[in-house]
Design an enzyme around this catalytic site. Structure first.
Site, PDB file in Angstrom:
ATOM      1  N   ARG A  45       0.932  -1.398  -0.026  1.00  0.00           N
ATOM      2  CA  ARG A  45      -0.135   0.092  -0.103  1.00  0.00           C
ATOM      3  C   ARG A  45       0.842   1.066   0.012  1.00  0.00           C
ATOM      4  O   ARG A  45       1.945   1.108   0.338  1.00  0.00           O
ATOM      5  CB  ARG A  45      -0.794   0.262   1.208  1.00  0.00           C
ATOM      6  CG  ARG A  45      -0.108   0.197   2.762  1.00  0.00           C
ATOM      7  CD  ARG A  45      -1.265   0.216   3.774  1.00  0.00           C
ATOM      8  NE  ARG A  45      -1.866  -1.092   3.773  1.00  0.00           N
ATOM      9  CZ  ARG A  45      -2.645  -1.261   4.728  1.00  0.00           C
ATOM     10  NH1 ARG A  45      -3.200  -0.190   5.660  1.00  0.00           N
ATOM     11  NH2 ARG A  45      -3.204  -2.392   4.949  1.00  0.00           N
ATOM     12  N   ASP A  70      -2.476   1.497  -5.003  1.00  0.00           N
ATOM     13  CA  ASP A  70      -3.669   1.628  -3.745  1.00  0.00           C
ATOM     14  C   ASP A  70      -4.977   0.718  -4.148  1.00  0.00           C
ATOM     15  O   ASP A  70      -5.548   0.777  -5.283  1.00  0.00           O
ATOM     16  CB  ASP A  70      -4.325   3.068  -4.379  1.00  0.00           C
ATOM     17  CG  ASP A  70      -5.548   3.550  -3.410  1.00  0.00           C
ATOM     18  OD1 ASP A  70      -5.762   2.666  -2.713  1.00  0.00           O
ATOM     19  OD2 ASP A  70      -5.732   4.653  -3.518  1.00  0.00           O
ATOM     20  N   GLY A  93      -1.876 -12.339   2.517  1.00  0.00           N
ATOM     21  CA  GLY A  93      -2.073 -12.743   4.004  1.00  0.00           C
ATOM     22  C   GLY A  93      -3.088 -11.861   4.654  1.00  0.00           C
ATOM     23  O   GLY A  93      -3.122 -11.410   6.010  1.00  0.00           O
ATOM     24  N   ARG A 101     -12.911  -9.394  -2.216  1.00  0.00           N
ATOM     25  CA  ARG A 101     -13.663  -7.959  -2.338  1.00  0.00           C
ATOM     26  C   ARG A 101     -12.860  -6.786  -3.245  1.00  0.00           C
ATOM     27  O   ARG A 101     -13.326  -5.988  -3.705  1.00  0.00           O
ATOM     28  CB  ARG A 101     -13.832  -7.156  -0.925  1.00  0.00           C
ATOM     29  CG  ARG A 101     -14.955  -8.185  -0.226  1.00  0.00           C
ATOM     30  CD  ARG A 101     -15.606  -7.485   1.020  1.00  0.00           C
ATOM     31  NE  ARG A 101     -14.502  -6.915   2.226  1.00  0.00           N
ATOM     32  CZ  ARG A 101     -14.368  -8.008   3.009  1.00  0.00           C
ATOM     33  NH1 ARG A 101     -15.098  -9.151   3.025  1.00  0.00           N
ATOM     34  NH2 ARG A 101     -13.325  -7.616   3.938  1.00  0.00           N
ATOM     35  N   HIS A 136      -2.767 -12.972  16.715  1.00  0.00           N
ATOM     36  CA  HIS A 136      -1.264 -12.989  16.763  1.00  0.00           C
ATOM     37  C   HIS A 136      -0.968 -14.407  16.753  1.00  0.00           C
ATOM     38  O   HIS A 136      -1.564 -15.230  17.677  1.00  0.00           O
ATOM     39  CB  HIS A 136      -0.603 -11.787  17.381  1.00  0.00           C
ATOM     40  CG  HIS A 136      -0.856 -10.491  16.763  1.00  0.00           C
ATOM     41  ND1 HIS A 136      -0.406 -10.185  15.581  1.00  0.00           N
ATOM     42  CD2 HIS A 136      -1.472  -9.541  17.089  1.00  0.00           C
ATOM     43  CE1 HIS A 136      -0.476  -9.005  15.144  1.00  0.00           C
ATOM     44  NE2 HIS A 136      -1.362  -8.639  16.077  1.00  0.00           N
ATOM     45  N   ASN A 139      -1.638 -16.279  19.820  1.00  0.00           N
ATOM     46  CA  ASN A 139      -2.960 -16.740  20.246  1.00  0.00           C
ATOM     47  C   ASN A 139      -3.110 -18.040  19.340  1.00  0.00           C
ATOM     48  O   ASN A 139      -3.801 -19.021  19.562  1.00  0.00           O
ATOM     49  CB  ASN A 139      -4.268 -15.706  19.610  1.00  0.00           C
ATOM     50  CG  ASN A 139      -3.904 -14.226  20.094  1.00  0.00           C
ATOM     51  OD1 ASN A 139      -3.744 -13.511  19.370  1.00  0.00           O
ATOM     52  ND2 ASN A 139      -3.952 -14.084  21.486  1.00  0.00           N
ATOM     53  N   ASP A 166       4.121 -17.689  13.679  1.00  0.00           N
ATOM     54  CA  ASP A 166       4.501 -17.152  12.649  1.00  0.00           C
ATOM     55  C   ASP A 166       5.351 -17.719  11.646  1.00  0.00           C
ATOM     56  O   ASP A 166       5.088 -17.843  10.358  1.00  0.00           O
ATOM     57  CB  ASP A 166       4.782 -15.618  12.982  1.00  0.00           C
ATOM     58  CG  ASP A 166       3.873 -14.618  13.318  1.00  0.00           C
ATOM     59  OD1 ASP A 166       2.590 -15.276  13.281  1.00  0.00           O
ATOM     60  OD2 ASP A 166       4.200 -13.652  13.842  1.00  0.00           O
TER      61      ASP A 166
END
Length: 385
Positions: A45, A70, A93, A101, A136, A139, A166
């Site tokens: 982005r 964008d 991810g 969408r 994360h 969790n 991760d």
């Protein structure tokens, strides 16, 4: 033929990957692919998002150019699909449904390239009650049953930063899945979606512990099992300078070497003497407390006692064994791990350093065959930083 930016010398040379930038395991997976020679283009982005996402010292972003798009604009999605048209892999991810969408979900991508391997990196996976919930590493490893047993503290578990979830159960399994799907696509001519969920990978990573549980040899308590400090010959001991050594003398011959090197042979409790484990642990603690870590490292050098000094990350880069193997290298002013694993013919190499978001928008899009890049920048669809 398109110019390649940052492509290395490893065995994945020629594989083209579109990375929709994210945090943590996604970038780590794409770093692995880039380290192994893949031609990866990182789509970010404008501005790069959160501070953890980029910057010149973010090593997870090394080895590939950064393009800023964008994605809230439909025209940006069209650019991604144009990149996908010539790619072998896409990695994203985002939470389930977000890519769809934006117009870059699996169906949209496979409509332009049916051979594409579409890698999805999430914590909870693409379905299930928690699929759309935030989370994360801490969790995910909690729910997967891994965190409960970590550490030697009976009162509470301790977590090893975000290595287990991760990067252990996450990015590593994503890369395995992507490479397996790429191999299958060579035969079938069709791509597929790789649903890499950290909860799934962490559970799979913990298969040996699951086997111990099924076999009745695991107590679901901390600090009482074979590999969590429950035995005195697989534990951590403090040295006289406040540092520590790790002891992993599991096998009888290694335990014998430990006792011999410490001068305890014939006087210490035996390895199979379970009733005297507390005595053995105290004896080992008293003995290791008599010298510094460096002194013990020197004493145990060349033995099979399975003892190592516990060093910091900065010290690891200077460890003689890792220096000899060039496990860490200095590149662009940063000390960093070299690509792994190693190959006899197509050895990977480091290419470009981590880039700021959008630093190569113009040249990377042009190299991947996108038309009217200047127009995209003028319309704000793409941003050149």
């Amino acid at each position: 033929m398109a110019v390649e930016l940052g492509q290395g010398t490893g065995p994945l040379r020629g594989v083209r990957v579109v990375e929709i930038a994210g945090l943590g395991p996604g970038p780590h997976a794409c770093m692995l692919l880039a380290d192994l020679g893949a031609d990866v283009i990182r789509v970010e982005r404008p501005g790069g998002g959160t501070p953890l996402a980029g910057g010149p010292a973010m090593l997870l972003n090394r080895g590939r150019p950064s393009v800023a798009l964008d994605l809230k604009q439909p025209e940006a999605a069209a650019v991604v699909l144009e990149l996908v048209r010539g790619a072998d892999v896409l990695v994203e991810g985002m939470r389930p449904g977000v890519a769809e969408r934006l117009g870059i979900g699996p169906e949209q991508c496979h409509a332009v390239n049916e051979r594409l391997v579409y890698g999805r990196m999430t914590g909870w996976g693409q379905d299930g009650p928690l699929a759309h919930a935030a989370g994360h590493d801490i969790n995910y490893v909690s729910v997967a049953g891994a965190l409960f047993g970590l550490g030697q503290d009976p009162a509470r578990p301790h977590f090893p930063t975000n290595l287990v979830g991760d990067f252990g159960g996450g990015s590593t399994y994503l890369v395995v899945g992507v490479l397996a799907a790429l191999l299958e696509a060579r035969t079938s001519g069709r791509g597929q979606v790789v649903d890499a969920a950290i909860v799934d990978g962490t559970a799979h990573l913990n298969a040996m512990t699951s086997a111990f549980l099924a076999g009745g040899s695991l107590q679901e308590r901390r600090g009482v099992n074979l590999l969590d400090g429950g035995v005195p010959f697989y534990d951590v001991y403090e040295t006289s300078d406040g540092r520590h050594v790790s002891v992993g003398a599991l096998e009888p011959q290694f335990f014998a070497a430990l006792m011999r090197t410490l001068g305890l042979e014939g006087t210490a409790p035996g390895q199979a003497d379970l009733d005297r484990y507390d005595e053995l642990r105290s004896l080992l603690a008293e003995t290791f407390a008599q010298r510094t870590m460096a002194e013990w490292v020197a004493v145990f050098e060349g033995t099979d006692a399975c003892v190592a000094g516990i060093v910091t990350l900065s010290e690891a880069a200077e460890h003689p064994h890792l220096v000899a193997r060039e496990t860490f290298v200095e590149r662009d002013g940063l000390v960093q791990p070299a690509p792994a694993p190693r190959f006899s013919r197509t050895q990977p190499s480091l290419t470009t350093p981590p880039a700021e978001a959008g630093a190569q928008t113009r040249e990377a899009l042009a190299a991947w065959g996108v038309d009217d890049v200047d127009g995209l920048i003028e319309r704000g669809v793409a941003v050149q930083s």
